[in-house]
Design a protein around this motif. Structure first.
Motif, PDB file in Angstrom:
ATOM      1  N   LYS A 123     -46.961 -44.055  -6.022  1.00 47.23           N
ATOM      2  CA  LYS A 123     -46.285 -43.678  -7.273  1.00 47.23           C
ATOM      3  C   LYS A 123     -45.909 -42.198  -7.302  1.00 47.23           C
ATOM      4  O   LYS A 123     -44.930 -41.810  -7.922  1.00 47.23           O
ATOM      5  CB  LYS A 123     -47.101 -44.086  -8.492  1.00 47.23           C
ATOM      6  N   ASP A 148     -46.622 -51.068  -7.982  1.00 49.39           N
ATOM      7  CA  ASP A 148     -47.488 -50.751  -9.127  1.00 49.39           C
ATOM      8  C   ASP A 148     -47.363 -51.932 -10.095  1.00 49.39           C
ATOM      9  O   ASP A 148     -46.245 -52.396 -10.377  1.00 49.39           O
ATOM     10  CB  ASP A 148     -46.995 -49.443  -9.769  1.00 49.39           C
ATOM     11  N   SER A 149     -48.498 -52.456 -10.580  1.00 49.71           N
ATOM     12  CA  SER A 149     -48.461 -53.762 -11.254  1.00 49.71           C
ATOM     13  C   SER A 149     -47.537 -53.772 -12.478  1.00 49.71           C
ATOM     14  O   SER A 149     -46.817 -54.754 -12.701  1.00 49.71           O
ATOM     15  CB  SER A 149     -49.872 -54.175 -11.664  1.00 49.71           C
ATOM     16  N   GLU A 150     -47.516 -52.678 -13.245  1.00 51.12           N
ATOM     17  CA  GLU A 150     -46.680 -52.628 -14.452  1.00 51.12           C
ATOM     18  C   GLU A 150     -45.198 -52.675 -14.077  1.00 51.12           C
ATOM     19  O   GLU A 150     -44.405 -53.381 -14.698  1.00 51.12           O
ATOM     20  CB  GLU A 150     -46.952 -51.339 -15.239  1.00 51.12           C
ATOM     21  N   ASN A 215     -52.796 -41.834 -15.801  1.00 47.43           N
ATOM     22  CA  ASN A 215     -52.170 -42.846 -14.942  1.00 47.43           C
ATOM     23  C   ASN A 215     -50.970 -43.470 -15.661  1.00 47.43           C
ATOM     24  O   ASN A 215     -49.913 -43.651 -15.077  1.00 47.43           O
ATOM     25  CB  ASN A 215     -53.178 -43.927 -14.546  1.00 47.43           C
ATOM     26  N   GLU A 219     -47.047 -43.326 -14.790  1.00 49.71           N
ATOM     27  CA  GLU A 219     -46.273 -44.575 -14.708  1.00 49.71           C
ATOM     28  C   GLU A 219     -45.050 -44.556 -15.630  1.00 49.71           C
ATOM     29  O   GLU A 219     -44.044 -45.215 -15.349  1.00 49.71           O
ATOM     30  CB  GLU A 219     -47.177 -45.769 -15.027  1.00 49.71           C
TER      31      GLU A 219
HETATM   32 MG    MG Z   1     -50.362 -49.387 -12.463  1.00 49.40          MG
END
Ligand code: MG
Ligand code: NAD
Length: 386
Positions: A123, A148-150, A215, A219
């Motif tokens: 990221k 990145d999961s989001e 974090n 993001e």
């Molecule tokens: Mg994430």
């Protein structure tokens, strides 16, 4: 058809999850190249497991050790910064960018410039060099697949939509271990408490970032560069269960969300198989046993990192680079017991106030601002301790 993949950061948490999926689907993938920072043993093991034909280790002092470990195999061994970039572009169609921190910038950029498909976990590459990365991707035809999961969730929700039909994206945040803690308890938080993430198992640095909510701030910046939306159209909502990984709101009022167990192998598998899907060994989502999905506003008083990150995004230029570098130094100091938990954000604020850099025009500029910020933050902290 097998897909040729390079795994940058193959010995880390994302790297290992990628290897797990690759080993379960051997017929789909051929691993061309793998990299690591310093652990020659672990990298040699990855080579033996995957049959990779190129292995790069960042630490040049480990070259001989790696070469000896891989003597008699068909794997070519290299070391140093340029070898990491070579690993990215040699023979691969898909590059898993899973190096942590700014060390990932150059190899990721090499893959982007070569027009490859890049599954981006790193990221920091988007936070610090987002405009350069997306600009180069547009020029070369490289596709960036967020890991990145989001961002992976948003990418999935956006599939097949038109940019003008999107009104807002909503990033979910677990809230971290201090979601319900009082300001006084947060003030006294220890490193052990800060790294104890309620839902995800991750490294110490990203776990502390989840506790400060930095974090989510990083993001937010990552989402801005990936999806091209201004700060005002990216919202953050706390969702303690970490089941809804993020949402997209469209102009007609429809909201799409991606749900799943909190397991990074789901977004990694999406990137590995894209535009198809592949099976994963992850826990099926059992909504009835989860029973409740909760959402709440983040508290700006107890979690000022979100405001700082939004201000850095809106200021643009070098501010996100400074935010990221100062945060890394501050988190390391907190983990080492040198500063208290709330001081992490104070240090970042001070670094942003003191920063006076031009907008970076190249990856070298980004790396120089990153280096200078780290130095400045270290001497700032030393001065305040003496
Ligand atoms: Mg994430
Ligand atoms: P990690 O620390 O477990 O692994 C990092 C990898 O990068 C290792 O292979 C290491 O050898 C390599 N590396 C470290 N420093 C290097 C250097 N100076 N030069 C070359 N290689 C170097 O990290 P991780 O948790 O796998 O995270 C990787 C990236 O993915 C990070 O940017 C992180 O923010 C992001 N991410 C991770 C998760 C997660 O669940 N772990 C989730 C979302 C995003």
């Amino acid at each position: 058809m097998t897909r040729r993949i390079a795994i940058l950061g193959a010995t880390g948490s994302i790297g290992k999850s990628t290897l797990d999926l690759v080993e379960r689907n051997r017929e789909r993938f051929e691993v061309t190249a793998v990299t690591a920072a310093t652990n020659a043993d672990a990298l040699a093991d990855v080579v033996r497991r995957t049959g990779a034909s190129f292995a790069a280790i960042a630490d040049e002092n480990r070259y001989r050790e790696l070469a000896e470990l891989l003597a008699g195999t068909n794997c070519e061994v290299a070391a140093g910064e340029e070898a990491l970039a070579e690993a990215a572009v040699r023979d691969a169609e898909l590059v898993i960018a899973a190096i942590v921190g700014c060390a990932g910038l150059k190899p990721t950029m090499a893959a982007v410039r070569a027009g490859l498909t890049v599954a981006l976990a790193n990221k920091e590459a988007l936070v610090t060099a987002g405009a350069l990365m997306t600009g180069s991707a547009a020029a070369s035809g490289s596709t960036l697949l967020p890991v990145d999961s989001e961002h992976n969730a948003i990418f999935q929700c956006l599939a097949g939509s038109h940019a003008e039909d999107v009104s807002r994206i909503i990033l979910t945040a677990s809230g971290g271990p201090f979601r319900t803690a009082s300001a006084a308890a947060i003030d006294a938080a220890t490193p052990a408490q800060a790294v104890a993430h309620p839902n995800w198992s991750m490294g110490a640095k990203i776990s502390v970032d989840s506790a400060t909510l930095m974090n989510k701030g990083l993001e937010l910046i990552e989402a801005h560069y990936l999806f091209g939306l201004p700060s005002a159209r990216i919202d953050i909502v706390i969702h303690p269960q970490s089941v809804v990984h993020s949402l997209v709101e469209f102009v007609d009022g429809s909201v799409l969300a991606q749900l799943g167990s909190p397991d990074m192998r789901i977004p990694i598998a999406y990137a590995l198989a894209w535009p198809e899907r592949m099976a994963t060994p992850t826990q099926p989502l059992d909504l009835a046993s989860i029973a409740r999905l909760e959402f709440e506003q983040p508290d700006p008083q107890r979690f000022p990192a979100l405001r700082l990150a939004r201000e850095a995004l809106e200021a643009g230029a070098a501010a996100p680079v400074v935010l990221n570098a100062a945060n890394e130094i501050a988190v390391a100091s907190f983990l080492a017991g040198s500063i208290r938990f709330p001081q992490v954000v104070d240090v970042v604020q001070e670094a942003l106030n003191a920063a006076d850099y031009d907008a970076p025009g190249s990856i070298d500029d980004v790396l120089e601002i990153d280096r200078a910020t780290r130095e400045k933050v270290k001497s700032m902290m030393q001065a305040s301790c003496t």
